[in-house]
Write a protein that holds these residues in place. Structure first.
Motif, PDB file in Angstrom:
ATOM      1  N   ILE A   1       0.900  -1.318   0.130  1.00 20.16           N
ATOM      2  CA  ILE A   1       0.086   0.001  -0.324  1.00 20.16           C
ATOM      3  C   ILE A   1       1.132   1.483   0.511  1.00 20.16           C
ATOM      4  CG2 ILE A   1      -1.270   1.188   1.548  1.00 20.16           C
ATOM      5  CD1 ILE A   1      -3.025  -1.016   2.457  1.00 20.16           C
ATOM      6  N   SER A   2       2.017   1.249   0.781  1.00 20.00           N
ATOM      7  CA  SER A   2       3.175   2.392   0.973  1.00 20.00           C
ATOM      8  C   SER A   2       3.481   2.301  -0.432  1.00 20.00           C
ATOM      9  CB  SER A   2       3.758   2.320   1.851  1.00 20.00           C
ATOM     10  OG  SER A   2       3.213   2.361   3.363  1.00 20.00           O
ATOM     11  N   GLN A   3       3.515   1.115  -0.915  1.00 21.03           N
ATOM     12  CA  GLN A   3       4.346   1.459  -2.259  1.00 21.03           C
ATOM     13  C   GLN A   3       3.859   2.295  -3.264  1.00 21.03           C
ATOM     14  OE1 GLN A   3       6.149  -1.942  -3.537  1.00 21.03           O
ATOM     15  NE2 GLN A   3       7.494  -2.120  -1.907  1.00 21.03           N
ATOM     16  N   TYR A   4       2.584   1.803  -3.207  1.00 17.18           N
ATOM     17  CA  TYR A   4       1.284   2.619  -4.010  1.00 17.18           C
ATOM     18  C   TYR A   4       1.219   3.954  -3.681  1.00 17.18           C
ATOM     19  CZ  TYR A   4      -2.766   2.441  -6.977  1.00 17.18           C
ATOM     20  OH  TYR A   4      -4.142   3.422  -7.725  1.00 17.18           O
ATOM     21  N   TYR A   5       0.999   4.802  -2.448  1.00 16.12           N
ATOM     22  CA  TYR A   5       0.621   5.580  -2.507  1.00 16.12           C
ATOM     23  C   TYR A   5       1.360   6.863  -1.774  1.00 16.12           C
ATOM     24  CZ  TYR A   5      -4.727   4.084  -2.246  1.00 16.12           C
ATOM     25  OH  TYR A   5      -6.535   2.783  -2.488  1.00 16.12           O
ATOM     26  N   PHE A   6       2.546   6.464  -2.303  1.00 16.10           N
ATOM     27  CA  PHE A   6       3.121   7.609  -1.631  1.00 16.10           C
ATOM     28  C   PHE A   6       4.318   7.499  -2.300  1.00 16.10           C
ATOM     29  CE2 PHE A   6       2.310   6.584   3.125  1.00 16.10           C
ATOM     30  CZ  PHE A   6       2.279   7.854   3.098  1.00 16.10           C
ATOM     31  N   ASP A   7       5.451   8.772  -3.098  1.00 20.03           N
ATOM     32  CA  ASP A   7       6.772   8.139  -4.008  1.00 20.03           C
ATOM     33  C   ASP A   7       7.242   8.570  -3.386  1.00 20.03           C
ATOM     34  OD1 ASP A   7       6.859  11.044  -3.467  1.00 20.03           O
ATOM     35  OD2 ASP A   7       6.284  12.521  -4.617  1.00 20.03           O
ATOM     36  N   ASP A   8       8.847   8.102  -4.420  1.00 19.57           N
ATOM     37  CA  ASP A   8       9.593   8.146  -3.124  1.00 19.57           C
ATOM     38  C   ASP A   8      10.199   9.584  -2.139  1.00 19.57           C
ATOM     39  OD1 ASP A   8      10.321   5.924  -5.353  1.00 19.57           O
ATOM     40  OD2 ASP A   8      11.837   6.745  -6.308  1.00 19.57           O
ATOM     41  N   ASP A   9       9.564  10.730  -2.338  1.00 19.56           N
ATOM     42  CA  ASP A   9       9.867  11.482  -1.453  1.00 19.56           C
ATOM     43  C   ASP A   9       9.292  11.343  -0.360  1.00 19.56           C
ATOM     44  OD1 ASP A   9      12.204  12.574  -2.967  1.00 19.56           O
ATOM     45  OD2 ASP A   9      10.290  13.140  -4.467  1.00 19.56           O
TER      46      ASP A   9
END
Ligand code: F6R
Length: 601
Positions: free
Chosen positions: A271-279
């Motif tokens: 979920i984090s990978q999908y909803y957050f960008d690298d920053d």
């Protein structure tokens, strides 16, 4: 609840149908049946009470063979659990066979009006439907397709249906229709399928066409024709479902529930990978969603069961981060007793399945009133996601065990991220969720501890309590639901401060009371409440967080931000429920009377 599979254009339909029913078992059912056409105006109808495995035995003994067939798992609504009431239901002369998900509200009226001379063999509304098709074909000289459509046209507007019909006179053709109940057509070069749940037919195809409400489809081995509610032929593009069929397998796990509990750390990362960008900035939430929420003066979260409990946690996030007053409502209540709304409400529907009839009823009502709606659901392309203005995926992967675990966790996380996207804060949610994922793994690695707690504290107990304050009170509700729904230990979860207002009178010598203690503001008060029940004989089990722990606590959770502690506190409760159920020798994945997808109101 009920499940439908059908296939045409294969050498031997039975194994596909039986495997499909096996994949639908998780939805909950109490009988099952199959009809296979032999291709020469004849066929086999086999039905059985209880498990699909009993049907498999019976069908194998009957040497069923044919290139097309339909099958069903039934969760009794009209008429008790019996072979006669199981689907497929057949017409009097054995020409038509019908499986049906849903409820025909005016079936008695139709029966009285059109079928007074017909002898019925079941108490189902479905038999009324198939007898009507037969009557219209015979007496009005209609084709099976027209008779099917005529029957559908007589159904009360509130009726919900997913129908799949076979006609002995066209043995390779399946007729499908749906309204308010999911039905998909799966297409492939080696046969076409119809199913209420794509998971059932992933071994045949991953390309599905979604039927819309009011559609009627004619499915042949090499051809699919779809007609909309007005009878116009329509083209509907297939979508490709990117599910690895092995995701729906248990692998080496004894039960899906344990597998799904263990998957929660991975789900949190996904979920984090999908909803957050690298920053660490929130992504994949459209401006349209953000604008609609920003324009709202109040958020209404509507859900049922475990999803409702996740909403109670989400409420805190929306108030804290988005600074929008938020209410959480049980959908079955909201549907028929709508509270007074604010001037600019925004609705969030939370659901694992995306098919819960109670929530769908609210969504229908709210859409009629013209308010903006968002569904956050695990099953993409489900009815609630399609019918709301906006949708966000939970990304938990298929959840098969009836007791929801990873979908709850995913719901809490996605709500946190959505609320956080409006926050003016230095808090780094992406980083904190990474910590959560690590700690969730650490807790799930300590299964033996929770097994021991379950075996010692809950063995032979008939009732138990989960208490907490603030966010812990919200988790206590979910913890209690988990324990009661699978182990049948009658468990109450509630706000600890309420004890002294009545419930404390239930405490007896040895009554198990689990206290969730992760919120610093109320930790002292909760300790006091634990002391009060202990003084009256309760067997208290405190699950605390590192900074609030005291000697004697049964389990100390690792520390993450207090707002996110529900994501850790729920894990021991899930595992305790799991082991208490094992200790009782019960089927963890399939508790009695329950269904995974509750498609009736
Ligand atoms: C309990 C459970 C149910 C569901 C409820 C709503 O473990 O899973 O309480 O949460 O039936 O279903 P969904 O989330 O599919 O709308």
């Amino acid at each position: 609840m009920c499940g439908i599979v059908g296939i045409t254009g294969v050498d031997d339909a039975l194994p596909y149908l039986l495997r499909g029913l096996g994949k639908l078992e998780y939805r909950g059912y109490d009988s099952a049946g199959v009809y296979v056409s032999d291709g020469f105006n004849g066929g086999y109808l086999v039905k059985e009470k209880g498990r699909v495995s009993a049907l498999v035995k019976k069908a194998e003994a009957a040497h069923v063979h044919g290139t097309a067939g339909i099958a069903h798992t039934r969760w009794a609504t009209h008429g008790g659990v019996s072979v006669a009431n199981a689907h497929p239901q057949q017409s009097a002369d054995g020409r038509f066979y019908l499986v049906h998900n849903g409820v025909i509200e005016n079936y008695q009226e139709l029966k009285d009006r059109y079928l007074s001379g017909v002898t019925f063999h079941s108490q189902t509304d479905t038999e009324v439907a198939v007898q009507l098709v037969d009557k219209f074909a015979k007496e009005d000289g209609l084709s099976a397709f027209d008779a099917f459509r005529k029957m559908i046209s007589l159904l009360d507007g509130n009726s919900a249906y997913g129908f799949l019909l076979m006609d002995r006179e066209n043995p390779d053709t399946l007729l499908a229709a749906k309204k308010k109940s999911p039905l998909l057509i799966g297409v492939s070069d080696h046969g076409n399928v119809v199913t209420s749940d794509a998971a059932a037919m992933l071994d045949v195809t991953q390309d599905f066409i979604e039927l819309h409400d009011g559609d009627v489809a004619v499915v042949k081995p090499k051809q699919v024709e779809i007609f909309d509610a007005q009878g116009q032929a329509v083209e509907r593009e297939p979508f490709h479902l990117d599910i690895d069929p092995t995701e729906t397998d248990k692998g080496a796990y004894p039960y899906y529930m344990l597998k799904e509990i263990d998957e929660q750390a991975v789900v949190a990362r996904k979920i984090s990978q999908y909803y957050f960008d690298d920053d660490g900035r929130v992504q994949n939430i459209s401006c349209a969603i953000s604008d609609a929420i920003r324009a709202a003066d109040r958020i209404y979260i509507v859900a049922a069961g475990t999803s409702f409990h996740a909403g109670l946690v989400g409420q805190r996030y929306f108030e804290k981060w988005a600074k929008i007053p938020t209410e959480v409502h049980v959908s079955s209540e909201f549907a028929y007793d709508q509270p007074m709304l604010s001037e600019h409400p925004f609705f969030i529907f939370l659901s694992q399945s995306g098919e819960t009839a109670d929530s769908r009823e609210v969504l229908d009502n709210i859409k009629r009133q013209g308010y903006p709606t968002l569904t956050i659901a695990n099953v993409v392309n489900s009815t609630l996601t399609r019918e709301a203005d906006f949708a966000l995926p939970l990304l938990a992967g298929p959840e098969i065990a009836v007791a929801s675990t990873k979908a709850y966790t995913a719901q809490v996380i996605v709500q946190a991220i959505l609320a956080y996207s409006f926050a003016d804060t230095d808090f780094n949610l992406k980083q904190e969720l990474a910590k959560v994922a690590v700690e969730v793994s650490a807790i799930t690695d300590e299964k033996e501890t929770f097994k021991e707690i379950a075996d010692t504290v809950l063995h032979n107990q008939r009732s138990a309590f989960y208490i907490g304050r603030g966010l812990d009170a919200a988790v206590a509700l979910e913890a209690a639901l988990k324990l009661k729904e699978i182990s049948y230990v009658q468990t109450e979860g509630f706000a600890a401060g309420e004890l002294k207002h009545g419930t404390i009178s239930l405490i007896e010598e040895g009554t198990p009371v689990f206290a969730l203690l992760t919120q610093s503001k109320t930790a002292g008060l909760l300790r006091g409440e634990v002391a009060q029940v202990a003084a009256r004989g309760a067997n208290t089990v405190i699950i605390s967080s590192e900074s609030l722990a005291r000697p004697g606590d049964a389990y100390v959770l690792p520390e993450v931000d207090e707002l996110l502690m529900p994501l850790l506190a729920v894990i021991p409760a899930q595992l305790i429920a799991y082991y208490a159920t094992l200790d009782r020798g019960l089927d963890v994945d399939r508790p009695r009377n329950l269904a995974k997808s509750v498609t009736v109101q």
